[in-house]
Each structure stands twice: as structure tokens, then as C-alpha cells.
Design a protein around this motif. Structure first.
Motif, PDB file in Angstrom:
ATOM      1  N   UNK A  69      90.136  85.330  10.819  1.00  0.00           N
ATOM      2  CA  UNK A  69      91.281  86.233  10.969  1.00  0.00           C
ATOM      3  C   UNK A  69      90.952  87.638  10.453  1.00  0.00           C
ATOM      4  N   UNK A  70      89.897  87.756   9.655  1.00  0.00           N
ATOM      5  CA  UNK A  70      89.517  89.044   9.080  1.00  0.00           C
ATOM      6  C   UNK A  70      88.285  89.657   9.733  1.00  0.00           C
ATOM      7  N   UNK A  71      87.430  88.833  10.323  1.00  0.00           N
ATOM      8  CA  UNK A  71      86.161  89.306  10.865  1.00  0.00           C
ATOM      9  C   UNK A  71      86.026  88.960  12.342  1.00  0.00           C
ATOM     10  N   UNK A  72      85.365  89.835  13.081  1.00  0.00           N
ATOM     11  CA  UNK A  72      85.008  89.551  14.472  1.00  0.00           C
ATOM     12  C   UNK A  72      83.682  88.803  14.404  1.00  0.00           C
ATOM     13  N   UNK A  73      83.663  87.573  14.852  1.00  0.00           N
ATOM     14  CA  UNK A  73      82.487  86.711  14.694  1.00  0.00           C
ATOM     15  C   UNK A  73      81.876  86.424  16.057  1.00  0.00           C
ATOM     16  N   UNK A  74      80.583  86.661  16.163  1.00  0.00           N
ATOM     17  CA  UNK A  74      79.827  86.399  17.387  1.00  0.00           C
ATOM     18  C   UNK A  74      78.819  85.308  17.063  1.00  0.00           C
ATOM     19  N   UNK A  75      78.863  84.207  17.833  1.00  0.00           N
ATOM     20  CA  UNK A  75      77.948  83.087  17.608  1.00  0.00           C
ATOM     21  C   UNK A  75      77.277  82.753  18.943  1.00  0.00           C
ATOM     22  N   UNK A  76      76.238  83.482  19.307  1.00  0.00           N
ATOM     23  CA  UNK A  76      75.583  83.230  20.599  1.00  0.00           C
ATOM     24  C   UNK A  76      74.553  82.105  20.514  1.00  0.00           C
TER      25      UNK A  76
ATOM     26  N   UNK B 140      60.341  87.257  19.235  1.00  0.00           N
ATOM     27  CA  UNK B 140      60.603  88.687  19.377  1.00  0.00           C
ATOM     28  C   UNK B 140      61.597  88.935  20.516  1.00  0.00           C
ATOM     29  N   UNK B 141      61.436  88.203  21.617  1.00  0.00           N
ATOM     30  CA  UNK B 141      62.370  88.329  22.739  1.00  0.00           C
ATOM     31  C   UNK B 141      63.771  87.848  22.351  1.00  0.00           C
ATOM     32  N   UNK B 142      63.838  86.771  21.560  1.00  0.00           N
ATOM     33  CA  UNK B 142      65.133  86.258  21.108  1.00  0.00           C
ATOM     34  C   UNK B 142      65.833  87.282  20.209  1.00  0.00           C
ATOM     35  N   UNK B 143      65.076  87.873  19.295  1.00  0.00           N
ATOM     36  CA  UNK B 143      65.650  88.890  18.404  1.00  0.00           C
ATOM     37  C   UNK B 143      66.096  90.101  19.211  1.00  0.00           C
ATOM     38  N   UNK B 144      65.286  90.513  20.173  1.00  0.00           N
ATOM     39  CA  UNK B 144      65.639  91.646  21.019  1.00  0.00           C
ATOM     40  C   UNK B 144      66.940  91.367  21.787  1.00  0.00           C
TER      41      UNK B 144
ATOM     42  N   UNK C 151      69.839  91.695  19.368  1.00  0.00           N
ATOM     43  CA  UNK C 151      70.030  93.116  19.066  1.00  0.00           C
ATOM     44  C   UNK C 151      70.745  93.826  20.215  1.00  0.00           C
ATOM     45  N   UNK C 152      70.294  93.562  21.432  1.00  0.00           N
ATOM     46  CA  UNK C 152      70.908  94.196  22.600  1.00  0.00           C
ATOM     47  C   UNK C 152      72.350  93.724  22.794  1.00  0.00           C
ATOM     48  N   UNK C 153      72.629  92.470  22.487  1.00  0.00           N
ATOM     49  CA  UNK C 153      73.995  91.965  22.584  1.00  0.00           C
ATOM     50  C   UNK C 153      74.926  92.798  21.704  1.00  0.00           C
ATOM     51  N   UNK C 154      74.486  93.097  20.499  1.00  0.00           N
ATOM     52  CA  UNK C 154      75.311  93.858  19.559  1.00  0.00           C
ATOM     53  C   UNK C 154      75.350  95.344  19.910  1.00  0.00           C
ATOM     54  N   UNK C 155      74.206  95.935  20.214  1.00  0.00           N
ATOM     55  CA  UNK C 155      74.162  97.387  20.428  1.00  0.00           C
ATOM     56  C   UNK C 155      74.619  97.830  21.809  1.00  0.00           C
ATOM     57  N   UNK C 156      74.438  96.987  22.821  1.00  0.00           N
ATOM     58  CA  UNK C 156      74.826  97.364  24.177  1.00  0.00           C
ATOM     59  C   UNK C 156      76.196  96.817  24.552  1.00  0.00           C
TER      60      UNK C 156
END
Length: 86
Positions: free
Chosen positions: A33-40, A65-69, A72-77
Motif C-alpha cells: 500500500x506504500x510502495x510500487x512493487x515490480x516483480x518480473x 548481463x542480458x538479464x540485468x540489462x 534495467x531497461x524495464x525500470x528506465x524505459x
């Protein structure tokens, strides 16, 4: 809040009452209820497709490295469609 499930399994493992109820419940550390949570699901795990699924081969290869990328792209884009190119 980005919560990752590790290198195996799926995000569904983090949504069990024993885990999610203790972590994401009211008044808990990551109160949903306090945080936006993303669990991909990580690339190639859970319900996520593997880059090679459409080609029916083991190419192209991917690694952590591809998984981390991808995370990262999910959050930044801002959307899964921007990562997948659709």
C-alpha cells in the motif's frame, strides 16, 4: 521497488502467502500500500520467454548481463513493450 527472484524459478514464488504475506502485507517492510512493487520474471525463467524460443534453436545465447540489462531497461524505459520492441 524492484524485487528479483534470483537465477531460477519464477516471480510466482515470491507471491506465496508465506513470503508475500510477511514482506508485502500491511505494516510489513515492503507494504504494497506504500510502495510500487515490480516483480518480473527474469529473462528465460518463469513465464518469461527465452530469446531463442521463436527461433527453435539455442541461438542467440544470453547470460546474466542480458538479464540485468533487461531489468534495467524495464525500470528506465518504463514498459515491457519498449524492451521487446513492440
Amino acid at each position: 521497488m524492484l524485487v528479483l527472484h534470483g537465477s531460477g524459478g519464477s516471480a510466482a514464488n515470491l507471491l506465496t502467502p508465506a513470503f508475500a504475506g510477511e514482506l508485502f502485507g500491511p505494516g510489513q517492510l515492503l507494504d504494497a500500500a506504500k510502495y510500487y512493487i515490480i516483480i518480473p520474471d527474469s529473462l528465460g525463467h518463469g513465464k518469461s520467454s527465452k530469446p531463442s524460443d521463436g527461433m527453435k534453436t539455442s541461438f542467440p545465447h544470453y547470460n546474466y548481463e542480458d538479464m540485468v540489462d533487461a531489468q534495467y531497461r524495464l525500470i528506465t524505459e518504463g514498459s515491457a513493450s519498449s524492451i521487446c520492441g513492440s
